[in-house]
Write a protein that holds these residues in place. Structure first.
Motif, short mmCIF file in Angstrom:
data_model
loop_
_atom_site.label_atom_id
_atom_site.label_comp_id
_atom_site.label_asym_id
_atom_site.label_seq_id
_atom_site.Cartn_x
_atom_site.Cartn_y
_atom_site.Cartn_z
N THR A 76 -13.35 9.92 27.16
CA THR A 76 -13.72 9.98 28.57
C THR A 76 -14.12 11.41 28.97
N PHE A 77 -13.32 12.37 28.51
CA PHE A 77 -13.63 13.78 28.76
C PHE A 77 -15.02 14.13 28.25
N SER A 78 -15.36 13.63 27.05
CA SER A 78 -16.66 13.95 26.46
C SER A 78 -17.81 13.37 27.30
N LEU A 79 -17.58 12.21 27.91
CA LEU A 79 -18.62 11.62 28.76
C LEU A 79 -18.81 12.43 30.05
N LEU A 124 -6.97 11.77 34.73
CA LEU A 124 -6.69 10.91 35.88
C LEU A 124 -7.42 9.57 35.80
N ILE A 125 -8.70 9.63 35.44
CA ILE A 125 -9.52 8.41 35.41
C ILE A 125 -9.96 8.13 33.98
N ILE A 139 -15.69 27.29 31.67
CA ILE A 139 -14.41 26.76 32.15
C ILE A 139 -14.54 25.98 33.46
N PHE A 140 -15.53 26.36 34.27
CA PHE A 140 -15.74 25.66 35.54
C PHE A 140 -16.21 24.22 35.33
N LEU A 141 -16.73 23.95 34.16
CA LEU A 141 -17.13 22.57 33.84
C LEU A 141 -16.06 21.88 33.01
N ILE A 142 -15.50 22.61 32.05
CA ILE A 142 -14.54 21.99 31.12
C ILE A 142 -13.25 21.56 31.84
N LEU A 143 -12.71 22.45 32.65
CA LEU A 143 -11.42 22.16 33.29
C LEU A 143 -11.48 20.95 34.23
N PRO A 144 -12.42 20.91 35.19
CA PRO A 144 -12.48 19.73 36.06
C PRO A 144 -12.72 18.43 35.28
N CYS A 145 -13.54 18.50 34.25
CA CYS A 145 -13.82 17.29 33.46
C CYS A 145 -12.55 16.82 32.74
N PHE A 146 -11.77 17.78 32.25
CA PHE A 146 -10.55 17.41 31.54
C PHE A 146 -9.52 16.80 32.48
N VAL A 147 -9.37 17.42 33.65
CA VAL A 147 -8.42 16.88 34.65
C VAL A 147 -8.85 15.48 35.07
#
Lengths: 215, 10
Positions: A123-126, A110-111, A98-106
């Motif tokens: 974008t999330f997958s990248l 945003l970007i 979750i520490f990787l998934i959540l920031p990547c999703f947010v």
């Protein structure tokens, strides 16, 4: 398709073949992070949602299906195969997804290039792929013995994105492609994360010693 | 710049 892109795809494919060989022939997943493998399933599922909607080439579709199928089967073996699952280093593979998934999703919300479901997921997958190797690297650092197969697997996985960097440079300068900051920067980060591993991998290879990462 | 579609990558 240029040679760098093909080399990238082939090293990626080879890394997966190596890992599947370790799992199927040696009946072992020792030293392999299930967390990282599960993150790759999420990466492929979110990136290839366009598989049924947009056709690029036969090569492209086949590779997507192979990456999806192999990543899911690797996770299946590690979780459920009665012999393989017993070799899994559960106690040291403690990195929280979750520490990787959540920031990547947010960050993907945003970007992104366009605020559509497909683009945000892509974008999330990248972003997630860029950092998905971290649980694996942590596990290697905690392992006393890194077998050759595991070392080679991680090396090929890192080489794959390094070839993609060359591919993007080629496409930009030779094929006149547009600037694409999202894949470029996440790909650069992804490759940079391997720098330390590459250093010790090449060093151990030159000295013909067993690979060991400093704690 | 031309097509530059990175979605055709894997």
């Amino acid at each position: 398709m240029n040679a760098f892109r093909l080399a990238g795809d082939m090293t990626h494919l080879l890394s997966i073949i190596l890992l599947l060989h370790k799992i199927r022939a040696m009946k072992s997943c020792a030293g392999i992070s299930l967390r990282t493998q599960e993150l790759y399933v999420i990466v492929f599922v979110t990136r290839y949602v366009d598989l049924s909607m947009k056709y690029y080439s036969f090569y492209n579709s086949i590779m997507k299906i192979v990456f999806l199928g192999t990543s899911i089967s690797i996770v299946w073996y590690m979780r459920y195969h009665k012999v393989v699952k017993q070799t899994y280093n559960k106690d040291v593979d403690t990195f929280r997804h979750i520490f990787l998934i959540l920031p990547c999703f947010v960050l993907a919300l945003l970007i992104n290039r366009a605020f559509t479901v497909i683009e945000v997921l892509w974008t999330f997958s990248l972003y997630l792929e860029a950092v998905a190797i971290l649980p694996q690297l942590v596990l290697l650092q905690r392992s006393r013995n890194i077998d050759n197969l595991t070392g080679n697997y991680v090396f090929l996985l890192g080489a794959y994105r390094a070839f993609y960097l060359l591919n993007w440079i080629y496409r930009f300068f030779i094929e006149n492609h547009q600037v694409r900051w999202i894949p470029w920067l996440s790909g650069l980060l992804q490759t940079a994360i391997y720098a330390d591993f590459f250093y010790y991998y090449i060093k151990s290879w030159k000295n013909r010693e067993k690979l060991k990462l400093p704690a | 710049p031309s097509n530059g579609n990175v979605h055709d990558e894997l």
